[in-house]
Design an enzyme around this catalytic site. Structure first.
Site, PDB file in Angstrom:
ATOM      1  N   LYS A 154       3.534  74.023  36.477  1.00  0.00           N
ATOM      2  CA  LYS A 154       4.580  74.945  36.019  1.00  0.00           C
ATOM      3  C   LYS A 154       5.299  74.314  34.835  1.00  0.00           C
ATOM      4  CE  LYS A 154       8.885  75.607  36.510  1.00  0.00           C
ATOM      5  NZ  LYS A 154       9.229  76.230  35.222  1.00  0.00           N
ATOM      6  N   GLY A 207      12.493  65.949  35.594  1.00  0.00           N
ATOM      7  CA  GLY A 207      13.621  66.780  35.178  1.00  0.00           C
ATOM      8  C   GLY A 207      14.923  66.143  35.607  1.00  0.00           C
ATOM      9  N   SER A 208      15.894  66.976  35.897  1.00  0.00           N
ATOM     10  CA  SER A 208      17.229  66.460  36.203  1.00  0.00           C
ATOM     11  C   SER A 208      17.286  65.857  37.604  1.00  0.00           C
ATOM     12  CB  SER A 208      18.251  67.587  36.088  1.00  0.00           C
ATOM     13  OG  SER A 208      17.950  68.607  37.015  1.00  0.00           O
ATOM     14  N   THR A 209      18.175  64.901  37.770  1.00  0.00           N
ATOM     15  CA  THR A 209      18.352  64.264  39.078  1.00  0.00           C
ATOM     16  C   THR A 209      18.820  65.306  40.103  1.00  0.00           C
ATOM     17  OG1 THR A 209      18.744  62.115  38.097  1.00  0.00           O
ATOM     18  CG2 THR A 209      19.645  62.455  40.297  1.00  0.00           C
ATOM     19  N   GLU A 210      19.640  66.246  39.669  1.00  0.00           N
ATOM     20  CA  GLU A 210      20.172  67.262  40.586  1.00  0.00           C
ATOM     21  C   GLU A 210      19.036  68.121  41.177  1.00  0.00           C
ATOM     22  OE1 GLU A 210      23.083  69.612  38.554  1.00  0.00           O
ATOM     23  OE2 GLU A 210      22.906  71.198  40.072  1.00  0.00           O
ATOM     24  N   GLY A 212      15.872  67.333  41.137  1.00  0.00           N
ATOM     25  CA  GLY A 212      14.974  66.399  41.836  1.00  0.00           C
ATOM     26  C   GLY A 212      15.407  66.176  43.279  1.00  0.00           C
ATOM     27  N   GLU A 229      10.469  61.833  38.398  1.00  0.00           N
ATOM     28  CA  GLU A 229      10.922  61.180  37.158  1.00  0.00           C
ATOM     29  C   GLU A 229      12.191  61.899  36.735  1.00  0.00           C
ATOM     30  OE1 GLU A 229       9.701  58.536  36.022  1.00  0.00           O
ATOM     31  OE2 GLU A 229       7.576  58.470  36.563  1.00  0.00           O
ATOM     32  N   CYS A 263      14.585  61.121  28.463  1.00  0.00           N
ATOM     33  CA  CYS A 263      15.138  60.435  29.634  1.00  0.00           C
ATOM     34  C   CYS A 263      15.255  58.931  29.386  1.00  0.00           C
ATOM     35  CB  CYS A 263      14.292  60.727  30.865  1.00  0.00           C
ATOM     36  SG  CYS A 263      12.547  60.453  30.617  1.00  0.00           S
ATOM     37  N   GLU A 356      24.525  61.547  31.578  1.00  0.00           N
ATOM     38  CA  GLU A 356      23.394  61.728  30.659  1.00  0.00           C
ATOM     39  C   GLU A 356      23.683  62.938  29.774  1.00  0.00           C
ATOM     40  OE1 GLU A 356      19.616  63.038  32.312  1.00  0.00           O
ATOM     41  OE2 GLU A 356      18.574  61.702  30.940  1.00  0.00           O
TER      42      GLU A 356
END
Ligand code: NDP
Length: 453
Positions: A154, A207-210, A212, A229, A263, A356
């Site tokens: 995706k 992508g974003s930690t949130e 993830g 990642e 990143c 970030e």
């Protein structure tokens, strides 16, 4: 069926309409992948290797086309986009050597023999962000295919064009139908379905930690394998004994590459106080020298941000009261432009220092000694990359061992080599991609005991 209009971030002009996949189409693709994988895992290793090499060769001959597509879709400077297409080729070629090297072990045991096999995990869901659509796709795709997995990818809703084309090239290369499918669509629909569908045995998410964190919780329900990642807030540490000229000349490229949408961006520059003034003087010239503009021009070094919404997000870190030390230039008019921006002095509790930003904004903060530099570098929930500038080998080793981060460079700002492992400490991720062991992340180890009586 809904469609999404792709906008060229440098011109704000529409590029193409892309159909968005539904949850039902995602289910169909996953079931197709599961059937295709049964066949793919049985293709002889040498034949899988040959197909991957042919795929790499086709990506190579279509490199300029892929680069032009990325420049139009993502606003990446043409030189960078060519490198990114080359990275897909190189990663496919590197992992084409893996199918013939997926050897197990034999372990002596009483009463017989124990042998191990590396079995493919099955269908892999690959969820790709918008910042590096081609390289990040290839980092999951190539080792997964080499291991005998099928992949449903995706791409980000904003940047699907190169992934769609790479999917067509895979078919042209002879990769069987269903082994690699690209499903453009929304994260909340297509991505979520990949996480929830029991036939997807592994998720690779960048992508974003949130997001993830949500994906990790979703995978836990199925004990689904997972590589993450995520974000970063990496330090570029400059000691007084370094080649300060070189450190300052390269610092803009360590953070403003891809307009800071990286990143691995070294978005906190930490400088030993005794050379701060000299460093700032040199950095100003270097930042003003970054060539920002038309991504199709051969000498452009930095393009626009990905969208108007993202530009607004980046700008929110630079309010009128922000301590702007100096800025580079950016074009006026159409396009989501934002100039390279240096903030100093920035207290360590400022959001520009802790969060970030994912844009061309960097903070500069002084430190007094080695211990303080390490403590400041580590004072973040992230741990993805970083640089250390010093003339002392001993200090380079001490500081490299002290900084809690997955990818470090000494007297350099390079982050990614496809033949070395890549991944994060702490909230920057889980697991490693790239390097010689990445195929193992797409296999399960099976041990078989064979009795000798
Ligand atoms: P997201 O984490 O939102 O998106 C990354 C990918 O995940 C996209 O393909 C997205 O789809 C998909 N996704 C979103 N929600 C879900 C979900 N619930 N289930 C499954 N998949 C989902 O990142 P953004 O692109 O929105 O960027 C936000 C921030 O993330 C950036 O500002 C940056 O801080 C960080 N980031 C870090 C990256 C890195 O390389 N480490 C790369 C990109 C972003 P969709 O297309 O619908 O958004």
């Amino acid at each position: 069926m809904t469609t999404h209009t792709i906008i060229n971030p440098a011109t704000e002009q529409p590029v193409r309409q892309v159909e968005q996949s539904t949850a039902e189409q995602t289910d169909e693709a996953i079931e197709h992948a599961a059937r295709a994988q049964e066949h793919w895992r049985q293709v002889a290793p040498g034949d899988r290797a040959r197909l991957l090499r042919r795929f790499a060769e086709l990506v190579d001959t279509h490199g300029d086309e892929l680069a032009a597509l990325e420049t139009a879709n993502s606003g990446h400077p043409m030189g960078a986009a060519r490198w990114e297409a080359g990275q897909v080729r190189d990663v496919l070629m590197y992992y084409s050597a893996a199918p013939e090297r997926m050897a197990g072990r034999q372990i002596p045991v009483a009463g017989g023999l124990d042998v191990t096999f590396k079995e493919p995990v099955g269908v892999v869901g690959l969820i790709v962000p918008w910042n590096f659509p081609m390289p990040i796709l290839s980092w999951g795709l190539a080792p997964a295919l080499a291991a005998g997995c099928a992949v449903v990818a995706k791409p980000a809703e904003l940047t699907p064009l190169t992934a769609i084309r790479v999917g067509e090239l895979a078919l042209d290369a002879g990769i069987p139908e269903g082994v690699f499918q690209v499903l453009p669509g929304k994260g909340a629909i297509v991505g979520q379905r990949l996480v929830d569908h029991p036939a997807v045995r592994k998720i690779v998410f960048t992508g974003s930690t949130e997001v993830g964190r949500q994906i990790m919780a979703g995978c836990a329900r199925h004990v689904k394998r997972l590589t993450l990642e995520l974000g970063g807030k990496s330090a570029n540490i400059v000691f007084a004994d370094a080649d300060v000229e070189r450190a300052a000349a390269t610092a803009p490229y360590a953070v403003f590459d891809n307009a800071g949408q990286d990143c691995c961006a070294r978005s906190r520059i930490l400088v030993e106080a005794s050379v701060l003034e000299k460093f700032m003087g040199l950095l100003e010239g270097a930042v003003r020298g970054v060539r920002v503009g038309d991504p199709t021009a051969a000498d452009t070094e930095m393009g626009p941000l990905i969208s108007a919404a993202h530009r607004e997000h980046v700008a929110s870190y630079v309010p009128d009261s922000a301590p702007v030390a100096f800025r580079g230039s950016a074009p006026d008019g159409a396009g989501f432009w934002y100039p390279p921006t240096v903030l100093a002095p920035v207290p360590p509790d400022s959001v520009a220092y802790t969060e970030e930003i994912f844009g061309p904004v960097v903070t500069v903060t002084p430190f007094t000694d080695e211990a303080e530099a390490i403590a400041m570098a580590n004072d973040t929930p992230y741990g993805l990359s970083g640089s250390i500038w010093t003339g002392s080998v001993g200090r380079a080793i001490r500081v490299a061992r002290g900084v809690e981060t997955g990818n470090l460079s000494v007297n350099s700002h390079s982050s990614v080599r496809y033949w070395t492992p890549f991944g994060g400490f702490k909230q920057s991720g889980l697991g490693r991609e790239l390097g010689p062991d990445a195929v193992d992340a797409f296999t399960e180890v099976k041990n078989v005991f064979i009795a000798n009586n």
